[in-house]
Design a protein around this motif. Structure first.
Motif, mmCIF file in Angstrom:
data_model
loop_
_atom_site.group_PDB
_atom_site.id
_atom_site.type_symbol
_atom_site.label_atom_id
_atom_site.label_comp_id
_atom_site.label_asym_id
_atom_site.label_seq_id
_atom_site.Cartn_x
_atom_site.Cartn_y
_atom_site.Cartn_z
ATOM 1 N N CYS A 80 -17.026 -36.238 0.584
ATOM 2 C CA CYS A 80 -16.049 -35.464 1.527
ATOM 3 C C CYS A 80 -16.202 -35.601 3.065
ATOM 4 C CB CYS A 80 -15.104 -35.433 1.171
ATOM 5 S SG CYS A 80 -14.047 -35.036 -0.598
ATOM 6 N N MET B 244 -13.285 -36.251 5.399
ATOM 7 C CA MET B 244 -12.071 -35.630 4.186
ATOM 8 C C MET B 244 -12.443 -33.389 4.240
ATOM 9 S SD MET B 244 -11.263 -38.818 1.955
ATOM 10 C CE MET B 244 -10.551 -37.977 0.626
ATOM 11 N N LYS B 245 -11.484 -33.432 3.338
ATOM 12 C CA LYS B 245 -10.735 -32.255 3.682
ATOM 13 C C LYS B 245 -10.782 -31.692 2.213
ATOM 14 C CE LYS B 245 -8.248 -27.717 4.475
ATOM 15 N NZ LYS B 245 -6.760 -26.712 4.511
ATOM 16 N N LEU B 246 -11.218 -31.090 1.646
ATOM 17 C CA LEU B 246 -11.894 -30.538 -0.163
ATOM 18 C C LEU B 246 -11.507 -29.423 -0.712
ATOM 19 C CD1 LEU B 246 -12.826 -32.034 -3.311
ATOM 20 C CD2 LEU B 246 -14.947 -30.837 -2.283
ATOM 21 N N LEU B 247 -10.435 -29.508 -1.387
ATOM 22 C CA LEU B 247 -10.090 -28.121 -2.171
ATOM 23 C C LEU B 247 -10.328 -28.241 -3.529
ATOM 24 C CD1 LEU B 247 -6.303 -28.453 -0.698
ATOM 25 C CD2 LEU B 247 -8.254 -27.117 0.648
ATOM 26 N N THR C 69 -6.335 -40.929 2.805
ATOM 27 C CA THR C 69 -5.957 -39.611 2.500
ATOM 28 C C THR C 69 -7.497 -38.803 3.605
ATOM 29 O OG1 THR C 69 -5.965 -38.230 0.746
ATOM 30 C CG2 THR C 69 -7.804 -39.884 0.477
ATOM 31 N N ASP C 70 -6.252 -38.107 3.648
ATOM 32 C CA ASP C 70 -7.076 -36.448 4.214
ATOM 33 C C ASP C 70 -7.675 -35.219 4.321
ATOM 34 O OD1 ASP C 70 -4.682 -35.902 4.523
ATOM 35 O OD2 ASP C 70 -4.671 -35.572 7.064
ATOM 36 N N THR C 71 -6.921 -35.393 2.226
ATOM 37 C CA THR C 71 -7.069 -34.476 1.678
ATOM 38 C C THR C 71 -7.421 -34.184 0.510
ATOM 39 O OG1 THR C 71 -6.246 -32.850 2.762
ATOM 40 C CG2 THR C 71 -6.601 -32.050 0.980
ATOM 41 N N GLN D 203 -8.059 -32.961 -3.533
ATOM 42 C CA GLN D 203 -8.249 -31.543 -4.519
ATOM 43 C C GLN D 203 -8.219 -31.712 -5.949
ATOM 44 O OE1 GLN D 203 -4.551 -29.054 -3.749
ATOM 45 N NE2 GLN D 203 -4.333 -28.602 -5.863
ATOM 46 N N ASN E 37 -4.956 -36.697 -4.436
ATOM 47 C CA ASN E 37 -5.013 -36.985 -2.643
ATOM 48 C C ASN E 37 -3.967 -37.085 -2.715
ATOM 49 O OD1 ASN E 37 -3.917 -39.704 -2.760
ATOM 50 N ND2 ASN E 37 -5.401 -40.237 -4.465
ATOM 51 N N ASN E 38 -3.329 -36.458 -1.424
ATOM 52 C CA ASN E 38 -2.083 -36.534 0.147
ATOM 53 C C ASN E 38 -1.421 -38.090 0.243
ATOM 54 O OD1 ASN E 38 -3.777 -37.120 1.978
ATOM 55 N ND2 ASN E 38 -3.239 -35.295 2.685
ATOM 56 N N LEU F 42 -0.119 -33.415 -5.187
ATOM 57 C CA LEU F 42 -0.116 -33.646 -3.043
ATOM 58 C C LEU F 42 1.101 -34.624 -2.804
ATOM 59 C CD1 LEU F 42 -4.014 -32.750 -2.340
ATOM 60 C CD2 LEU F 42 -2.007 -31.662 -2.836
#
Length: 728
Positions: free
Chosen positions: A599, A604-607, A644-646, A648, A664-665, A705
């Motif tokens: 990521c 990308m942001k990882l949750l 996607t940028d996130t 989870q 993903n969002n 998301l």
């Protein structure tokens, strides 16, 4: 040493003996002429009066309740209230005792005439033709009550003896029950007579009753000499029994003038000796709380009942007073003694029997139920014609016998189920080869329970190298099996039989088979692990080196990335080959780090979220490999096929499974395109199915998301037990 009978065979023979005693007592009680009258003392306390007239008796329509009876003309003796004396032992002097028996003989001769003439109080004479036998149905409830009391205490004693035949205490306990059976069954015959018995028979029944009472007294005292612990090595038990048998001989010979000297006084003296022994036992167990608890219950049940009986019945006779209760009713007090001991067996393990005696009693009572059902059907089916006979046979064949067989199988533990060894052996092989090592002790115990159905299985630390049979076949001892402790099986088929050589040979064969299967499995696993390690070395030394060369000699960054991915896959394969188990927590940590790196490379942001109580679990190599590849493929799809940028990843763990949500969002693909089974999706589904799990895709509003979510559900194995075997 000669093998003893199986416990339930002893109980069965005892039950047959009891039935024989009941049948013989019933025969003697009915083998006399029948008046069909219930007589009692008149208001003056001297003469006799008719209380009841049996409707089916010979005096029906001739005599009425309330009429006085003066004499039987053929006997030449005027009737007295004393002729109905229930127990001639109540007389203190032998001259009175012998005179009473002589009157009984004279009265009995008068009853055996072809025509019996009764002279009534008003001077009327009634001639009666008496049946030679008394109907069984005319025997009063008191007759059966006394037989029941004696039968219960006898079976209680034999039940204890059946499971501990070599112990002196249980022998004495059973002997007291035998004595009470003899005493109560003989008393039942003469105490429920209508008027008279033959004097010689009465005498035999009386001295047999006295013998039974003394047989009870001697062993009764002896028990407290040996239990809960032996007071001294002196064999006091045989001395007590011999003393009371000597008293009985003196009684039969009528050496003294009074019955008290050789009957009642020795019994009362025995009670005092018993109390003294109880005090000695109480002092001896003052530092042994378990033995003291046993003694408390034993004395409560035993001494309370017998002291009450002697105080209400025997002591008043010695003092020349009227007894508070009759001997017939007194048997019920002694019955409570044995019921108390039975409760003590379950509460304090008296005689070390615990549930074994209860098991035997349930089996015996089940047999009584079957016998009672048989007798009930016989008494209710009055076969007056051929049609009734045919109907009875049809009902018995179609309803009664099948029902009895069902009840017998359901409630009788003596019923042995057949074991199909053709199915057992393949099942055994499958079980042992597929069972985890930690579950093998449980599987071994269940196998022994299935084959031998013992009363109990106990672990033993006895240093045995082969299967052995315990004393008299009461147990079967199996040596340790690898890391499994040795086992001791107590009584075969739930107490219905003893172990024999056939059981020993079968247990030896099972032990050898189970041991060899385990050895084969261990050798197979060792060989597989060694081969995997050899293959891992070859891959590392040969293929790994060549792939690493491709990484450094790649002509473009794209080729280098492919080579690096291939090298990482190769390292994962090598690692799976080298290790037998993986830690779930460590595997999730590795997946977290790898996903975070990917990521970060795409900005990308990882949750990464986890819910519930995550506990560490063992993963097999194939489980770990598939789980890692499922997550990797799902992340790859999200990175390649969506804007996607996130990203989870949510992890939920329950006791039986783990569930991952990879979301993903944003999704470029519409719903129709997203659900097309591409190669990546097919790989995820196939890997999940291989692990016994599932994979599903949720698009749009159904996702977490708003893009799409992959839901992976995977079951997993047991908790980590040996950290040294877990790769970390």
């Amino acid at each position: 040493m000669k093998s003893l009978l199986a416990p339930q065979k002893i109980i069965s023979f005892s039950a047959l003996f009891l039935l024989g005693v009941i049948a013989f007592a019933s025969y003697l009680a009915t083998d006399i002429p029948w008046l069909g009258l219930t007589l009692g003392s008149a208001s003056d306390g001297q003469s006799l009066v008719i209380l009841e007239v049996d409707d089916a008796g010979p005096a029906t329509d001739k005599l009425q309740p309330g009429e006085g009876v003066n004499r039987i003309l053929g006997s030449g003796i005027a009737l007295e209230a004393g002729d109905l004396m229930e127990e001639p032992d109540a007389l203190s002097a032998y001259r009175d005792y012998n005179a009473f028996l002589a009157r009984q003989s004279a009265l009995y001769r008068g009853l055996t005439q072809s025509q019996v003439a009764l002279e009534l109080e008003d001077g009327r004479v009634e001639m009666l033709s008496l049946p030679p036998h008394r109907p069984l149905s005319s025997l009063p409830l008191l007759f059966w009550y006394q037989l029941a009391c004696g039968g219960i205490v006898f079976m209680a004693g034999m039940s204890v003896l059946a499971f501990r035949p070599r112990e002196r205490v249980t022998f004495y306990y059973a002997l007291t029950g035998f004595g009470l059976l003899i005493a109560s069954s003989t008393a039942a015959i003469y105490s429920t007579r209508e008027l008279a018995l033959d004097g010689d028979l009465f005498y035999l029944l009386s001295i047999t009753n006295q013998l039974g009472s003394l047989i009870f007294a001697g062993p009764f005292i002896s028990i407290l000499w040996y239990y809960p612990q032996r007071i001294h090595r002196f064999p006091l038990g045989p001395v007590f029994i011999g003393y009371y048998m000597f008293c009985w001989v003196l009684n039969v010979l009528q050496v003294f003038e009074s019955l008290d000297l050789v009957m009642r006084l020795p019994i009362l003296t025995g009670l005092l000796v018993t109390l003294s022994l109880a005090l000695i036992q109480w002092r001896a167990t003052r530092t042994q709380p378990v033995q003291r608890a046993i003694l408390k219950w034993f004395l409560l049940a035993w001494l309370t009942g017998t002291s009450l009986y002697l105080g209400l019945h025997t002591l008043p006779l010695v003092l020349g007073l009227e007894t508070a209760i009759s001997q017939s009713l007194g048997w019920g007090i002694l019955l409570t003694v044995y019921l108390g001991i039975a409760l003590g067996i379950t509460r304090y393990r008296l005689f070390n029997l615990d549930r074994w005696v209860i098991t035997g009693w349930f089996w015996f009572l089940g047999g009584i139920v079957v016998i009672a059902l048989d007798g009930l059907l016989i008494s209710l089916l009055e076969l007056n014609n051929h049609l009734a006979l045919a109907t009875a046979l049809a009902l018995a064949g179609w309803l009664y016998f099948p029902l009895r067989q069902i009840l017998w199988r359901r409630f009788s533990w003596h019923y042995r189920r057949s074991i199909d060894y053709r199915e057992l052996l393949p099942s055994l092989l499958t079980t042992v080869l597929n069972t985890r090592p930690s579950e093998l002790p449980r599987e071994w115990t269940q196998l022994l329970q299935y084959i031998f159905a013992p009363l109990s299985i106990e672990p033993t630390d006895k240093d045995a190298t082969r299967v052995t049979i315990g004393p008299e076949g009461s147990s079967l001892i199996l040596p340790p099996l690898g890391e499994i402790r040795g086992q001791k099986l107590i009584y075969a088929d739930r107490g219905s039989r003893l172990f024999n050589d056939e059981d020993r040979h079968l247990a030896e064969a099972l032990h050898i088979l189970f041991n060899r299967i385990q050895s084969f499995r261990q050798a197979f696993n060792d060989g597989v692990l060694e081969e995997r390690r050899r293959l891992a070395r070859d891959l590392h030394d040969d293929v790994g080196a060549k792939v690493l060369t491709l990484v450094y000699s790649a002509e473009s960054e794209q080729q280098a990335d492919v080579a690096r991915e291939t090298l990482q896959e190769l390292r994962d394969v090598i690692r799976n080959l080298e290790h037998a188990h993986y830690s779930l927590s460590h595997s999730l940590g590795e997946m977290h780090r790898e996903t975070l790196q990917r990521c970060n490379a795409r900005e990308m942001k990882l949750l990464w979220n986890s819910t519930g109580n995550l506990s560490d679990c063992v993963l097999e190599p194939r489980q770990q490999s598939n789980l890692v590849r499922i997550v990797r493929e799902a992340v790859t799809n999200a990175l390649r096929h969506s804007d996607t940028d996130t990203l989870q990843i949510d992890i939920e763990q329950s006791p039986a499974q783990i569930r991952l949500y990879i979301s993903n969002n944003h999704a470029r693909l519409d719903e129709k395109t997203a659900h097309k089974p591409g190669r990546g999706m097919s790989n995820i589904q196939s890997r999940a199915r291989e692990l016994g799990g599932s994979a599903e895709w949720r698009l749009g509003e159904e996702s977490l998301l708003g893009g799409y979510t992959v839901v992976i559900t995977i079951p997993f194995g047991e908790q980590v037990e040996n950290e040294e075997r877990i790769y970390s």
